[in-house]
Design an enzyme around this catalytic site. Structure first.
Site, PDB file in Angstrom:
ATOM      1  N   TYR A  16      -1.887  14.779   3.194  1.00 42.31           N
ATOM      2  CA  TYR A  16      -1.577  13.453   2.668  1.00 42.31           C
ATOM      3  C   TYR A  16      -2.624  13.040   1.641  1.00 42.31           C
ATOM      4  O   TYR A  16      -3.735  12.655   2.006  1.00 42.31           O
ATOM      5  CB  TYR A  16      -1.527  12.453   3.813  1.00 42.31           C
ATOM      6  CG  TYR A  16      -1.070  11.079   3.393  1.00 42.31           C
ATOM      7  CD1 TYR A  16       0.282  10.770   3.333  1.00 42.31           C
ATOM      8  CD2 TYR A  16      -1.988  10.099   3.053  1.00 42.31           C
ATOM      9  CE1 TYR A  16       0.707   9.524   2.946  1.00 42.31           C
ATOM     10  CE2 TYR A  16      -1.573   8.846   2.657  1.00 42.31           C
ATOM     11  CZ  TYR A  16      -0.226   8.557   2.597  1.00 42.31           C
ATOM     12  OH  TYR A  16       0.188   7.319   2.215  1.00 42.31           O
ATOM     13  N   LYS A  20       4.670   4.513  -1.923  1.00 44.62           N
ATOM     14  CA  LYS A  20       5.001   5.927  -2.157  1.00 44.62           C
ATOM     15  C   LYS A  20       6.475   6.206  -1.892  1.00 44.62           C
ATOM     16  O   LYS A  20       7.104   6.989  -2.600  1.00 44.62           O
ATOM     17  CB  LYS A  20       4.158   6.817  -1.239  1.00 44.62           C
ATOM     18  CG  LYS A  20       2.675   6.801  -1.528  1.00 44.62           C
ATOM     19  CD  LYS A  20       1.925   7.698  -0.553  1.00 44.62           C
ATOM     20  CE  LYS A  20       0.458   7.874  -0.928  1.00 44.62           C
ATOM     21  NZ  LYS A  20      -0.362   6.660  -0.759  1.00 44.62           N
ATOM     22  N   MET A  27       0.836  -1.205   0.000  1.00 39.67           N
ATOM     23  CA  MET A  27       0.000   0.000   0.000  1.00 39.67           C
ATOM     24  C   MET A  27       0.876   1.262   0.000  1.00 39.67           C
ATOM     25  O   MET A  27       1.747   1.383  -0.837  1.00 39.67           O
ATOM     26  CB  MET A  27      -1.010  -0.059   1.134  1.00 39.67           C
ATOM     27  CG  MET A  27      -2.024  -1.174   0.872  1.00 39.67           C
ATOM     28  SD  MET A  27      -3.498  -1.008   1.874  1.00 39.67           S
ATOM     29  CE  MET A  27      -4.574  -2.153   1.044  1.00 39.67           C
ATOM     30  N   SER A  28       0.665   2.152   0.951  1.00 41.31           N
ATOM     31  CA  SER A  28       1.343   3.453   0.829  1.00 41.31           C
ATOM     32  C   SER A  28       2.846   3.401   1.052  1.00 41.31           C
ATOM     33  O   SER A  28       3.533   4.396   0.803  1.00 41.31           O
ATOM     34  CB  SER A  28       0.704   4.466   1.770  1.00 41.31           C
ATOM     35  OG  SER A  28      -0.592   4.764   1.306  1.00 41.31           O
ATOM     36  N   VAL A  29       3.370   2.273   1.486  1.00 40.74           N
ATOM     37  CA  VAL A  29       4.826   2.103   1.501  1.00 40.74           C
ATOM     38  C   VAL A  29       5.360   2.255   0.072  1.00 40.74           C
ATOM     39  O   VAL A  29       6.508   2.672  -0.146  1.00 40.74           O
ATOM     40  CB  VAL A  29       5.224   0.739   2.118  1.00 40.74           C
ATOM     41  CG1 VAL A  29       6.698   0.446   1.949  1.00 40.74           C
ATOM     42  CG2 VAL A  29       4.827   0.694   3.591  1.00 40.74           C
TER      43      VAL A  29
END
Lengths: 419, 419
Positions: free
Chosen positions: B242, B139, B135-137
């Site tokens: 965010y 990014k 997921m947002s890792v």
């Protein structure tokens, strides 16, 4: 399998339809007229399929076939430019091996002779590390896995299918035996004409996730739901009839007999011991079922490794991966009389045995075959294995065989002669 | 990111919701009440997501991030049972490291100290060779790739976004600069509340392929089409907010600046030189675009390798993979004043810099964070890296931080003390 080519040979050649030069799916985002999606069905059109068969996991969900943590097995190389090897097509045209590759829309070819990789070429969208959709070559993997479970006594080929999958009781498979699905001699209403959208194979594709579900569709949306609705026609055991649902039933028998998914079974039994170079994958239906009849994608070299494993009576990478009895049973072939009525004019005298095509030719060659020209060709006498991925516009090997089979035999003879 | 937990902590614990013991997606076919599909949206429900985040490629199309042909880099091991290391949660409860793992629905954890793998555990549906959705890792990988292109002069952080993606001219990004999307200080109407189906993040999910398209839907069905419709609100450059669309724009800038897909860029620049153990993958939209804001799945050890690469100022596997200036710029952090207004109560004094969360704590720790508890925690002073995959029922790190952050600091101190 459709015997008659779907349409006349398109005029656009392999070079003219190279997805790299045409710019299919290039750019961010790709140009609108160079975009391929699953949803609009364009991935099955020509020339779009030339990109799609090398990139299928970008279009549909897949499950991994793990290669394991160890190093890839060594494929010793001894380059030998066989491009000029001459042959004559079934319709009498002079041909070379290199020209054959172009004429049959080859995406990649690997030739092994006595275990050495003598020739390897990539075209179109395929790269050495990428996975290409094997389509019906998948069936031959399923057959070998089933054969391994037979040799362990976990599957009895003489047993009723319902011993393993009782839910098929009310279907066409309710009175079929395991060996009949292995050899595709069941009697089924189901039709497999890839070019007819009303053919049952399209129902299977919607069920296994390889065709979009139209609005209002009330048919099966999983492989299992599709299998249990199959109806019988004629008798089981009488004649060969190529129908993918048999393989999907065989895959189900393998799952029930092993307690494993097909992907884990292939990983544990073949991909890991074989020292595969890359992970493979199956496309899956919406509940995670692998398409055992057509869903496998592999790298070309790993396809070649599997072919070499078969040629070596199941031995490869320093170990016995497949029992030799399983390989020899396949290589021996099935009953040509049961095969004959199916009318494959390019395969006179052939038979079908446990998901493999057996030529019964002078070299005892046998094959795994996919409908856009994918294949493994094993020539025991010439000690030759050919692994090929292709994206032929015509969905049917009748479009490939007249050019490829004589080229393979010519190469075999050349290699036997030390050429 | 939603700051407030979506619902009260569910009573079902990690052990009680283990997908293996509950039998999710087990059997052929799985039981109807143990089946998870993309189409019915069940993959996002709890506890179904505990299976889904470790099996996302079975549900959606993906593209491979190739690890290369070489051997995996060695992760030296020195087992050290840190399960009993004690800490106190932000709300004052006594905790141990092992108990923290259970309470925060950990699927896998790897702790490196001075480059040695001292602790590695797997739970739930994750296995060492399997890929878990980061997921947002994701990014933080996009940020590092962008930073590398900046260091090569291919991206100018001071340039307008439209220098790279002119099609964004009429969107909110029409007057934004690259550094503003890197640091998420753009002013956008777009909202990111995972628990509100009317929040714009759901539009992004439909566009990027991570939510089913409802009948009659007329919104964007590709990431690009979604980005070009984003509207401005407020000013750019003033405050941290965010919003994943920033990362998707940054990923687009990377593609245009490098001429490569994000998956090929990650493979060539990080996965191959790092000696990753397994291929990774991104989920893709229907035209093959990787979700650069949330679509990456990796093995746990490869996540740990990347964390160790960062801790070592970009050096790993015997080579400089990421320029040290890129890492140091991230570790130094952004502007805490711009961060403060966003109201992350569990991260007092922190900042956000180039897609990383920087704690500015006594150890200079910085983090990559995913919304179900996935993360990389780098503690330079303690020479410690923690890679964690999780499937927490609450979509928000406010549910993890009060337990995990004190446990990480306690472990860091223990390791520094030689414990």
């Amino acid at each position: 399998m459709s015997i008659t080519p779907a349409r006349s040979q398109p005029s656009a050649t392999a070079s003219e339809t190279d997805p790299e030069t045409l710019g299919w799916m290039k750019g961010f985002p790709p140009l609108a007229d160079r975009t391929i999606t699953f949803q609009d069905g364009s991935f099955r059109s020509f020339p779009e399929l030339r990109w799609a068969w090398s990139n299928i996991r970008q279009l549909v969900p897949t499950v991994n076939v793990w290669r394991g943590a160890g190093p890839a097995s060594v494929l010793p190389r001894e380059d030998h430019d066989i491009g000029a090897v001459a042959s004559t097509t079934m319709d009498g045209r002079p041909m070379t091996f290199a020209r054959m590759l172009e004429e049959t829309y080859t995406d990649g070819i690997a030739v092994l002779h006595r275990g050495k990789l003598i020739y390897e070429r990539y075209f179109s969208a395929l790269k050495p590390h990428k996975a290409h959709l094997a389509m019906s070559v998948t069936k031959s993997f399923t057959g070998v896995l089933a054969g391994m479970l037979v040799s362990e006594g976990r599957i009895d080929p003489q047993a009723p299918v319902t011993d393993y999958v009782p839910e098929l009781k009310a279907s066409a498979f309710g009175d079929a035996h395991v060996h009949e699905v292995m050899d595709m001699t069941t009697g089924l209403v189901y039709t497999e004409v890839y070019t007819d959208k009303n053919s049952d194979v399209w129902g299977l594709r919607r069920a296994n996730g390889m065709a979009p579900i139209p609005p209002g569709y009330d048919g099966a949306t999983t492989i299992f739901d599709f299998l249990v609705t199959q109806k019988k026609q004629g008798e089981h055991g009488k004649a060969f009839a190529y129908k993918t649902v048999n393989t999907d039933v065989l895959a189900w028998i393998c799952r029930r007999a092993s307690g494993m998914t097909l992907s884990d079974l292939l990983s544990e039994r073949i991909w890991q011991p074989m020292g595969a170079e890359e992970d493979a994958h199956y496309h899956v239906d919406r509940i995670g079922t692998e398409s055992g009849g057509g869903g496998l994608s592999t790298s070309l070299r790993d396809l070649a490794r599997f072919g070499e494993t078969m040629r070596n009576h199941g031995r490869f990478n320093g170990r016995q991966i497949v029992p030799s009895s399983v390989v020899e049973d396949i290589a021996r072939g099935g009953d040509p009389d049961k095969f004959k009525l199916a009318g494959y004019t390019t395969l006179p005298g052939a038979s079908y045995r446990n998901q493999w095509w057996v030529s019964h030719n002078a070299h005892g060659a046998y094959m795994a075959r996919g409908v856009h020209g994918q294949g493994i060709y094993i020539d025991p006498k010439a000690e030759m294995v050919i692994a090929r991925y292709a994206s032929h516009p015509v969905a049917g090997n009748a479009a490939n065989d007249p050019v490829t089979l004589p080229a393979y035999m010519a190469l075999a003879k050349e290699l036997m002669a030390g050429g």
